[in-house]
Design an enzyme around this catalytic site. Structure first.
Site, mmCIF file in Angstrom:
data_model
loop_
_atom_site.group_PDB
_atom_site.id
_atom_site.type_symbol
_atom_site.label_atom_id
_atom_site.label_comp_id
_atom_site.label_asym_id
_atom_site.label_seq_id
_atom_site.Cartn_x
_atom_site.Cartn_y
_atom_site.Cartn_z
ATOM 1 N N THR A 37 0.828 -1.208 0.000
ATOM 2 C CA THR A 37 0.000 0.000 0.000
ATOM 3 C C THR A 37 0.861 1.256 0.000
ATOM 4 O O THR A 37 0.404 2.316 -0.412
ATOM 5 C CB THR A 37 -0.898 0.021 1.249
ATOM 6 O OG1 THR A 37 -0.094 -0.353 2.376
ATOM 7 C CG2 THR A 37 -2.054 -0.956 1.128
ATOM 8 N N ASP A 38 2.108 1.149 0.455
ATOM 9 C CA ASP A 38 2.935 2.359 0.636
ATOM 10 C C ASP A 38 3.139 3.137 -0.668
ATOM 11 O O ASP A 38 2.890 4.325 -0.723
ATOM 12 C CB ASP A 38 4.282 2.026 1.313
ATOM 13 C CG ASP A 38 5.118 0.995 0.580
ATOM 14 O OD1 ASP A 38 4.594 0.327 -0.333
ATOM 15 O OD2 ASP A 38 6.309 0.852 0.908
ATOM 16 N N SER A 66 31.585 -2.539 13.557
ATOM 17 C CA SER A 66 30.439 -3.416 13.804
ATOM 18 C C SER A 66 30.909 -4.672 14.514
ATOM 19 O O SER A 66 31.749 -5.409 13.994
ATOM 20 C CB SER A 66 29.750 -3.804 12.489
ATOM 21 O OG SER A 66 28.852 -4.871 12.737
ATOM 22 N N GLY A 117 14.176 -9.525 6.685
ATOM 23 C CA GLY A 117 12.891 -8.850 6.547
ATOM 24 C C GLY A 117 12.404 -8.161 7.813
ATOM 25 O O GLY A 117 11.323 -7.592 7.837
ATOM 26 N N SER A 119 14.048 -5.718 9.025
ATOM 27 C CA SER A 119 14.599 -4.375 8.833
ATOM 28 C C SER A 119 15.714 -4.013 9.806
ATOM 29 O O SER A 119 15.658 -3.007 10.510
ATOM 30 C CB SER A 119 13.509 -3.300 8.867
ATOM 31 O OG SER A 119 13.959 -2.187 8.140
ATOM 32 N N SER A 121 18.323 -2.965 8.638
ATOM 33 C CA SER A 121 18.905 -1.775 7.996
ATOM 34 C C SER A 121 18.308 -0.501 8.599
ATOM 35 O O SER A 121 19.041 0.434 8.928
ATOM 36 C CB SER A 121 18.721 -1.819 6.478
ATOM 37 O OG SER A 121 17.363 -1.891 6.121
ATOM 38 N N ASP A 165 9.834 1.584 7.351
ATOM 39 C CA ASP A 165 10.808 0.968 8.249
ATOM 40 C C ASP A 165 11.425 2.002 9.191
ATOM 41 O O ASP A 165 11.556 1.773 10.394
ATOM 42 C CB ASP A 165 11.921 0.285 7.456
ATOM 43 C CG ASP A 165 11.390 -0.799 6.544
ATOM 44 O OD1 ASP A 165 10.185 -1.091 6.613
ATOM 45 O OD2 ASP A 165 12.182 -1.346 5.761
HETATM 46 P P1 ADP Z 1 16.934 -6.209 6.497
HETATM 47 O O1 ADP Z 1 16.738 -4.737 6.595
HETATM 48 O O2 ADP Z 1 15.692 -6.926 6.110
HETATM 49 O O3 ADP Z 1 17.563 -6.820 7.685
HETATM 50 P P2 ADP Z 1 18.754 -5.354 4.456
HETATM 51 O O4 ADP Z 1 19.515 -6.060 3.389
HETATM 52 O O5 ADP Z 1 17.917 -4.201 4.079
HETATM 53 O O6 ADP Z 1 17.940 -6.449 5.259
HETATM 54 O O7 ADP Z 1 19.796 -4.795 5.547
HETATM 55 C C1 ADP Z 1 20.746 -5.652 6.137
HETATM 56 C C2 ADP Z 1 22.075 -4.952 6.190
HETATM 57 O O8 ADP Z 1 22.067 -3.896 7.183
HETATM 58 C C3 ADP Z 1 23.204 -5.844 6.624
HETATM 59 O O9 ADP Z 1 23.682 -6.647 5.577
HETATM 60 C C4 ADP Z 1 24.227 -4.807 7.075
HETATM 61 O O10 ADP Z 1 24.863 -4.213 5.946
HETATM 62 C C5 ADP Z 1 23.351 -3.749 7.748
HETATM 63 N N1 ADP Z 1 23.291 -4.007 9.208
HETATM 64 C C6 ADP Z 1 22.228 -4.330 9.950
HETATM 65 N N2 ADP Z 1 22.560 -4.522 11.254
HETATM 66 C C7 ADP Z 1 23.889 -4.306 11.339
HETATM 67 C C8 ADP Z 1 24.853 -4.367 12.403
HETATM 68 N N3 ADP Z 1 24.503 -4.695 13.631
HETATM 69 N N4 ADP Z 1 26.151 -4.080 12.095
HETATM 70 C C9 ADP Z 1 26.497 -3.746 10.834
HETATM 71 N N5 ADP Z 1 25.652 -3.693 9.803
HETATM 72 C C10 ADP Z 1 24.356 -3.977 10.040
HETATM 73 MG MG MG Z 2 16.243 -3.398 5.008
#
Ligand code: ADP
Ligand code: MG
Length: 373
Positions: A37-38, A66, A117, A119, A121, A165
């Site tokens: 829907t977004d 990280s 999924g 999020s 990110s 998100d």
């Molecule tokens: P989702 O948002 O569904 O988890 P995405 O591919 O959008 O999948 O985002 C995942 C990415 O976000 C990871 O591959 C990494 O690059 C980054 N990320 C998330 N959490 C961390 C963390 N704790 N440390 C470093 N990078 C992270």
């Molecule tokens: Mg993501």
């Protein structure tokens, strides 16, 4: 202090031999209802999960570290297609918006599963944005920070995504969902007291590679745009049920999902306000059927989970996220989540489906500053 926050602080101390000036964290999210829907200008209803990305930060230096990747990268570098692009993109977006950030060293630690999924990110972006805002006294509003996080992901990382998100990670409240109007960007917390009703949400990550996801997503978007054009409306958010008679074939199916799904989000909000979780469950099931039959974004794994959840007495279940794999959720009695997970594992094995992963949670708090010295 949450364990993941302690881990970020401890790693910071080990690395820099002093206490962090700032400790913040932000959650991942699931979407309760309102799928696809977004980009049609409609409504979504996410809530924060109990898994988070924490950041321990201080001024001085130029380092992002990280704990998940065991790796340090400069904050001021160019895009390098690594995890660091997420916090780096946030730094860039905030700087471009006039926020003065002179230097930073930051340690990230997260327990949001990466790329499944929930999020992670948005969680790392939101944690970064909130920490930078507090550390440098920027006094930006959370909504503004969310928009800057989205810009970081869209323009710097290069992933097209809506505002859901980042809004969820920054604006959710514990025991509540977040109604977002994706056109006006208005957002409102809606009480979702599952604990008081002895309910919980169980996420099933099917771990199915979302192989067709990109083409599927682009096809759905294009079909929605065509349907809107035929109906003479700007976006399908503006279409009514009776307008659907003027469509046929694929466009009818796709538009019928969007129009009915938007209505379901608003009905779900009414159900939450009335603490009617059976009605919420019914709407979740209707949403799943619509995604399976009209929007055609489900998979055998997602359908199997939804069916097994309903057999196990869940009030409702549906796929969540863009579909073509990824996660599904069930709204179920808190003391039945383990039994459901066990049953799904057994049934998936019997049916030759891949082994899924499970996360149980209650609607959690949005991004928080934990401490600052
Ligand atoms: P989702 O948002 O569904 O988890 P995405 O591919 O959008 O999948 O985002 C995942 C990415 O976000 C990871 O591959 C990494 O690059 C980054 N990320 C998330 N959490 C961390 C963390 N704790 N440390 C470093 N990078 C992270
Ligand atoms: Mg993501």
């Amino acid at each position: 202090m949450r364990e993941i926050e302690e881990r970020a602080a401890r790693t910071y101390r080990d690395r820099f031999a002093e206490d962090p000036e700032m400790l913040a964290s932000a959650p991942g999210r699931i979407n309760l209802i309102g799928e696809h829907t977004d980009y049609n200008g409609g409504f979504v209803l996410p809530c924060a999960v109990s898994r988070r990305v924490a950041v321990a930060a201080g001024r001085g230096g130029d380092e992002l570290y990280s704990a998940n990747f065991g790796e340090a990268r400069p904050m001021t570098g160019e895009k390098d297609s690594s995890w660091a692009d997420y916090p780096r993109g946030v730094y860039r977006a905030i700087s471009a918006a006039g926020g003065e950030i002179t230097s930073l060293r930051a340690v990230f630690a997260g327990d949001v599963p990466l790329g499944s999924g929930l999020s992670s990110s948005a969680a790392i972006e939101a944690a970064t944005a909130l920490a930078l805002d507090a550390l440098f006294g920027l006094r930006m509003e959370r909504r503004e920070l969310a928009v800057l996080c989205q810009r970081a992901e869209n323009e710097f990382v290069g992933v097209q995504s809506g505002i859901m998100d980042q809004y969820a990670s920054l604006l959710c409240k514990e025991g509540a969902a977040l109604l977002v109007d994706c056109r006006s960007l208005e957002a409102e917390n809606v009480p979702l007291d599952l604990k008081g009703a002895d309910l919980a949400l169980l996420v099933c990550d099917t771990r199915v590679e979302r192989g067709l996801a990109d083409t599927g997503y682009n096809d759905r978007r294009a079909a929605c745009e065509r349907a809107a054009r035929k109906l003479g409306v700007e976006q399908l958010r503006d279409a009514r049920e009776e307008d659907l008679e003027r469509l046929s074939g694929e466009e009818l199916m796709r538009a019928r999902h969007i129009v009915s799904e938007n209505a379901r989000v608003l009905e779900a909000v009414e159900a939450l306000r009335a603490r009617d979780f059976h009605e919420l469950g019914r709407l979740m099931c209707a949403s799943h059927a619509s995604m399976r039959d009209d929007f055609e974004i489900s998979t055998p794994e997602l359908d199997a989970f939804v069916e097994l959840a309903r057999e196990a007495g869940a009030l409702g279940a549906r796929l969540t996220g863009a579909g073509f794999g990824g996660c599904a959720i069930a709204l179920i009695q808190e003391d039945r989540t383990d039994a459901l997970a066990q049953e799904v594992l057994r049934a998936f094995e019997r049916r030759g489906l891949g082994e899924p992963a499970f996360y149980e949670f209650l609607p959690a708090a949005g991004a928080e500053i934990v401490t600052c010295s």
